[in-house]
Every structure is written in C-alpha cells, then in structure tokens.
Write an enzyme that holds these catalytic residues in place. Structure first.
Site, mmCIF file in Angstrom:
data_model
loop_
_atom_site.group_PDB
_atom_site.id
_atom_site.type_symbol
_atom_site.label_atom_id
_atom_site.label_comp_id
_atom_site.label_asym_id
_atom_site.label_seq_id
_atom_site.Cartn_x
_atom_site.Cartn_y
_atom_site.Cartn_z
ATOM 1 N N ASP A 39 4.487 -1.894 4.534
ATOM 2 C CA ASP A 39 4.956 -2.088 5.911
ATOM 3 C C ASP A 39 6.369 -2.650 5.903
ATOM 4 O OD1 ASP A 39 2.788 -1.104 7.196
ATOM 5 O OD2 ASP A 39 1.921 -3.026 7.773
ATOM 6 N N ASP A 98 -5.510 4.772 7.773
ATOM 7 C CA ASP A 98 -5.168 3.363 7.563
ATOM 8 C C ASP A 98 -6.417 2.545 7.231
ATOM 9 O OD1 ASP A 98 -3.573 1.111 7.476
ATOM 10 O OD2 ASP A 98 -2.632 1.494 9.412
HETATM 11 C C1 GLA Z 1 -0.803 -0.933 9.629
HETATM 12 C C2 GLA Z 1 0.084 0.133 9.057
HETATM 13 C C3 GLA Z 1 1.235 0.393 9.986
HETATM 14 C C4 GLA Z 1 0.705 0.805 11.352
HETATM 15 C C5 GLA Z 1 -0.249 -0.246 11.876
HETATM 16 C C6 GLA Z 1 -0.936 0.219 13.136
HETATM 17 O O1 GLA Z 1 -0.181 -2.162 9.643
HETATM 18 O O2 GLA Z 1 0.525 -0.228 7.790
HETATM 19 O O3 GLA Z 1 2.079 1.383 9.479
HETATM 20 O O4 GLA Z 1 0.074 2.045 11.234
HETATM 21 O O5 GLA Z 1 -1.253 -0.576 10.934
HETATM 22 O O6 GLA Z 1 -1.830 -0.706 13.616
#
Ligand code: GLA
Length: 725
Positions: A542, A472
C-alpha cells in the site's frame, strides 16, 4: 538429470549449475553427501571411497554423538538426532519417536501434480524416494524434481499411514537438508504493513534461526524465504543457497547450526499448533519448497527464481502477457464515489493511454466505509445508479477493460451475509471475536462457505464484462477454530483455511480463464509463490511513495520476477508517508513491474497529464523487457545513497536502467555506475545520454551518474548499435 548407482546406492541429481548427491548408508539411512557446485557424477567415489562411510552404524554405536553428524534428508525424532525433526508422528499410544530408512525409489518424467495445493506446473524429472519409519506404520515419499535448464530443486514430502490405526502428524515439513558448516550468513526479509520485505543479513551463529508466520497468511512480518550466504557472497559473486515455499498459510523455515558442524535447513507448514489426523490408508501432502543454489551471488539466485516462477508457477496464459496498465480509484476516491466520478476517471484514464480501469472497494452492499458490507457481493445501486452495467458502459465507450475489487474471505458484522449466517465467521462460542479493520474472517475450512462465495463472485463476473479482479485480504486470523471440525482436528484449522482459499482461487481462475487476477493483502501481506500460482501479479504494498517503494520492490525482487509486482504511481504528498517525490520518479519506479495509476487523474494539471501519457507510452515499449528480461540490481537503496536496477533482454541486445538519487549531495564526487549483464563484445548506445560504448567499457568503467536532487531519478534505454529495441 537423475542418476542412480546401485553399486554405491547413490543418487546424483543435477540442474544447470548445481548437483545434489545422496546415498543410502549401510544401515539404510538416506544421507546427503553434497549440495552445491556441479561436480562430475563419477566423483561420488570421492565421497564414499576416499572419505569412507562418513557415519557408519558401528561409529554410531560407539559414539552416541555421531547421530548428530549424519547428514539426513528426513530428520526423525527421539533416536539420538537432537536437531529439529522434519516429521513428527504421534501414535494412538502417545509414542512419537521416528527413524526413517530407505525402502525403494522411482525416477519419473515430469513433476508431481499436487491436489488442492499450488505446485510447479511442469517438469523436469522427479526422483521419489520411499522411506519407512522403523518405529511406526508411517511411510514417507520424498519428491525431488530437477530441471536441466534451472538451478531450482523442487522438494516436498508425502506422509502415508500404511497401518490401520490413525495417527496425528505434529510436524510435516516439506524438506530437510543438512549442509556442512561454512560459517554462513543468513538473509531474511522482515516487514510490516507499508514496509514489506526488508532484507536483513546477519551471521547464522549457533542454535536455530526460525522464520515463521502464525497469522494464517505468509504475512508481513517475516517472509517465507531465506538464504544462506558464504561470507564473501555479494550481489554478483559468491555462493548462496535460497529456499522459498509455494505456500501462503502459516509457514516455518529453519536454519539450525549444531555443535558438530552441520547446518540443517528445513521448512514447510508451521508445526506450532499444527496437528493433522491421518487415518489408516490415507496420506498427507506437504507444500513444495523451491531450493536454489547460486555460485554467482544473490543476483543469479534472484534471476533463477524469477525465471522459474514465470515459466513454471504462473498461469501460462498470463506469465508473459503484457500486464494491464491500470488506473485504480482507491486513493483517488476511497469510498466516496458515484457514476459521474467513476466515469470521469475512466475518460481521463483512456486519454492517458491506460487500458484497464479497476473499481476498488466500496461498490457493493452497504459499503460507504470499512464498517459494513463485506460479504454482500451485489452492487450498491444507491451509489452506482444503474449498477455495474453503467460503469462497464463507460469503460466500453472509452475503450478500457473493466476490473473489480473483492475481498472474498471476509465478512462485516454489519452485512446481510453475517445476519443470515453468523456461524460462517471464524469464532469460538463464548469468546468475543477480535475484529480487524472492523471485519471478521469467513470460515474457509467449511466447503459450504467457499461454495457460497464462489457462486456470489461468479454471478458478478458472469453478468458483467469483467476482465480483471483484485482479490484483497485485509486482516489476519484470530480465534482459529471451526465448529465443523472435531476437537481432535482443531490443529488442522490453519492449513484447512488456506486450502479453502486455494479451492476458491482454483475454481474462479478455471471458470474465468480470461480474467486477470491480482492478489493483495493490505498490500503485500500475502505475497508468495503459492498465490502467484493463481494470480500472476500481486499488489506489492500500500506504500507507493517514490522512495519507500524502490526499497520494497528491491527486497521483493530477491525471490520474485518483476512482473509479479503490481506497482502504481500515486499522488503527492504521498498518502502513507506525506513525502513529495517527482512524478517522473514515481513513474520510473512503477515501470519496474505491472504498472498503473492510483490517484485522481482528473485533477492533474495538463503538464502532469502529458507526463503520465508519455510514461504510459514509454512503459509499453519496455513491457516485454520487464516481462521476460533478467534483472540486475546495481545499487542497493538500503546501504547506498541511490537506487539503481537494470533489466537486460535474454539476447543481451536491449537494456533498461532506472536509478533514483535518495539524498542529494552538494558538489558530489564523480561517480560511475557499472552496468551488469551486458555482452562485453557488443557495442551499445545509451539513448538518453547519446553515448556509444562497448559492453566491456560499460561493465568495467561504467557510466557517470547524473547529479540529482532528492528523490530525482533517471532512465536509460540501452540498445545494441544497429538493433532496434
Ligand atoms: C487494502 C488494499 C488497498 C485497497 C483497500 C480497500 O488496503 O491494499 O489497495 O484496495 O484495501 O479497502
């Protein structure tokens, strides 16, 4: 195919349906003569013999403005061509004018393997044209890689300092091509967090359209892809030209229409605040650009990009491998989990038929919220008693593979790593750093920082049976500065940062070749062909709402294969939009990519669990089609009231259609969806409708659309009669 003709000093490059013609004019300029339809190579005479020297030296001397009519392959600066240059070289004395002339060329098998930066893995044939700058000691090598079976032309440039004194590259674009004016429209994709890659088509108009990112990543805001379309270009007909970059940092793509009827397409690393010192004898390599010509609309352009990325960019081991069917605990638990909760999710995931469990954010350091812990890549034993071994055991018991979330480029100010090395976070002394999601970015321009993170992540991967990593990146860069670089080289910061990211990705993926890496940047904030070189799949957004996701995946499919998109079913009401959509729709949309589940499956009703089980079993059956097939976009959710996409196997024997009604219509007209991509001569059966018809009928008459409620969906499995898909 690449042909050079000495008599005319001309180059004929061709792919599946296009050709690219250049010649060296009387004064040594490298000119583009034609980029588009695949005309016979002998027709070069038409351009030279019939039309004559389009812009001769005499004409330029006579008519100063003729400089701006030259169709150049490498735009210089300060010599009468007032369009955007593609290369700007600043010498010690401050002089920056440049004009490039042909010196020689070579034709080689294969594609250039660029060092430290993602690139196409195989080729093709490459033409390297060497140019010199008549105003400085710079030499430029223009690379053109072509493939007989593809409509992608790969370009990049290497700038060599052939002198003794160093110079500063203020701009080093990867490519430049001038096209005749054609009243083009331009397609770009804009977006934001949770609404990535929204296509927008406008007239090109005059002046410069510049798409760029400045945040240190390819970004949410504007995507590193643009497309010029002739006015009548549609989904399955008409001419268009696409370009995307194999690059994940700050980029710029420009389309410039000048008053003399040329459209200059160019792009590469964003030149704003860019300055790269090249010492005598050294060189600089720009990232690759993937140009694509299609005379069968946007659909064909997308299919060309999809084939190219999976065949020549993605890691061969994973490109066509079934995507792990994941359950991820993020939206199920956020930071609030322990062994019991995690093991319960794993058990349920196994019952549903998933094959991988991914433990998301919160398993390490002192990470109970997003305010601490990043950088401390050791397990939080308070939360997970017995450590990752316990989770791995649960996975093993249930027959699942184990995946883990990392955010390698980040550090929380409240972390052991920051306390030990505050200088490792990007900052400029005297300026309070801006925090994003309460965190800072590590200075990946420094090798020791990358080395440390490499060791920390390697230790975790080595000591646990991890087969999947979600990488990430949850904030962008501010205070772009590194104390490790001299003042004169601060303009190198942003590119060096992304080179540091590539360095880590390269080492981790080569040291752990069996681990499947998924990219992510708060969803799709760094979704690009550069990242896909290391990570065969990227978390698309997301936003997993059954309606919004259909649009996001539609946009993303314009220049990426379905298999690059990670797509999950999440809970309702949706956590981002609050919208309710049927589970069947969320499953149908998530089947158009690497599928998975991102909700608390342990609290689902038996009926819902059974539905998920059936979805997973059905997904396995179409997995190969999704990985290898051709995508046809049938109904655009941005302009129509329903979404519909179709995948057809290369041999045209199997197809899969997913449709979603957006807003229900009372007493709707009888509507048909015309299928695309089938073989008109074959006889097909649509399983769900128990319908048999020829490809011709399904193509020209279509299939009646079901009458559905808001956000309801349909799935059709189609196979050639007497064939088992
Ligand atoms: C980001 C990612 C999510 C999750 C969060 C965790 O927003 O896109 O899928 O992994 O971080 O903090």
């Amino acid at each position: 195919m690449i042909i050079y003709r000495e008599e005319t000093k001309s180059f004929y490059l061709s792919g599946k349906h296009y050709c690219y013609l250049m010649r060296v004019d009387g004064s040594g300029r490298l000119q583009n003569l034609h980029y588009g339809a695949k005309i016979p190579s002998d027709d070069i005479a038409y351009f030279i013999g019939q039309i004559g020297d389009p812009v001769s030296r005499e004409l330029v001397d006579l008519n100063f403005y003729a400089n701006e009519r030259i169709f150049s392959e490498c735009g210089g600066y300060g010599r009468g061509d007032y369009r955007s240059p593609s290369v700007v070289i600043e010498r010690k004395d401050g002089g920056i004018m440049s004009e490039f002339r042909y010196v020689r060329h070579t034709i080689e098998d294969g594609a250039p393997a660029l060092e430290g930066i993602p690139h196409v893995r195989c080729g093709g044939q490459t033409l390297i044209i060497y140019l010199c700058d008549v105003c400085s000691d710079a030499e430029i090598e223009l690379n053109y890689t072509v493939y007989d079976d593809s409509d992608i032309l790969v370009r990049n440039a290497k700038i060599v300092n052939a002198g003794k004194q160093s110079f500063c590259l203020r701009k080093a674009f990867s490519f430049c091509v001038d096209l005749p004016d054609n009243n083009y429209k331009i397609l770009r994709m804009h977006g934001a967090w949770t609404r990535e890659r929204t296509p927008e088509i406008t007239d090109l108009g005059h002046g410069i359209v510049r798409l760029q990112s400045t945040c240190g990543a390819s970004s949410f805001g504007i995507h590193p892809f643009l497309c010029l379309l002739e006015q009548d270009c549609r989904e399955e007909k008409g001419v268009c030209y696409g370009v995307q970059l194999v690059y994940s940092g700050n980029f710029a793509l420009t389309a410039e229409r000048n008053s003399f009827g040329t459209v200059r397409l160019s792009g590469g690393i964003n030149d704003e605040q860019f300055c790269w010192k090249v010492k005598g004898g050294e060189n600089f390599t720009s990232p690759q650009a993937l140009l694509c010509y299609s005379e069968r609309g946007l659909g064909e352009l997308s299919r060309e990009y999809a084939d190219f990325i999976r065949e020549k960019i993605m890691l061969p081991k994973f490109a066509f491998a079934p995507r792990p069917i994941v359950t991820n605990n993020w939206e199920a638990t956020y930071f609030n989990f322990n062994n019991e909760k995690v093991c319960a999710l794993i058990d349920e995931a196994a019952k549903l038929g998933a094959d991988t469990f991914v433990l998301d954010d919160g398993w390490f350091g002192k990470r109970d919220s997003d305010s601490s812990g990043l950088g401390d890549w050791f397990v939080n034993e308070k939360k997970l008693v017995g450590g990752l071994t316990k989770v791995a055991e649960c996975c093993k018991r249930s027959g699942l593979k184990f995946g883990l979330w990392f955010e390698p480029e980040m550090v929380s100010p409240d972390s052991d790593l920051y306390r030990a090395h505050p200088d490792w976070a990007i900052h400029k002394d005297g300026i309070k750093p801006i925090r994003g999601r309460r965190q800072l970015v590590l200075d990946f321009t420094r090798q020791e920082v990358v080395d440390y993170i490499f060791r920390a992540i390697s230790d975790i991967l080595r000591s646990n049976d991890i087969s999947y990593v979600k990488w990430d990146m949850n904030r962008f860069i501010t205070e772009c500065y590194s104390a490790s670089l001299p003042a004169t080289q601060q303009g190198e910061f942003m590119h060096r940062y992304i080179l540091g990211v590539y360095n880590l990705a390269e080492r981790l993926t080569s040291d752990f070749p069996n681990v499947f890496f998924e990219g992510c940047a708060s969803g799709g904030g760094r979704f690009d062909a550069g990242m896909l070189y290391y990570f065969p799949q990227i978390w698309t957004s997301d936003d997993t709402d059954g309606y919004e996701r259909a649009k996001i995946q539609w946009g993303t499919s314009l220049c990426y294969p379905l298999s690059a998109m990670s797509c999950h079913v999440s809970a309702c009401p949706n956590h981002q939009t609050g919208r309710m959509t049927p589970l069947s729709t969320r499953g149908a949309i998530a089947s158009l990519g690497g599928s998975g589940y991102e909700l608390d499956i342990s609290v689902l009703s038996e009926e819902e669990k059974n539905a998920c089980k059936e979805q997973i079993a059905a997904y396995r059956k179409i997995s190969d089609l999704m990985l290898r097939g051709d995508l046809y976009r049938l109904s655009n959710p941005f302009s129509e009231n329903y979404f519909c996409e179709m995948i057809v196997s290369k041999d045209k024997r199997c197809a899969y259609v997913v449709g979603e009604q957006l807003r229900a219509i009372p007493l709707p007209n009888t509507r048909f969806v015309k299928l695309v991509g089938l073989d008109e001569e074959k006889l097909y059966r649509i399983e769900e409708l128990n319908l048999t018809a020829s490809g011709k009928t399904l193509t020209f008459v279509g299939v009646p659309l079901p009458n559905l409620q808001d956000y309801e969906s349909f799935i059709w499995h189609i196979e050639e009669v007497k064939h088992d898909c």
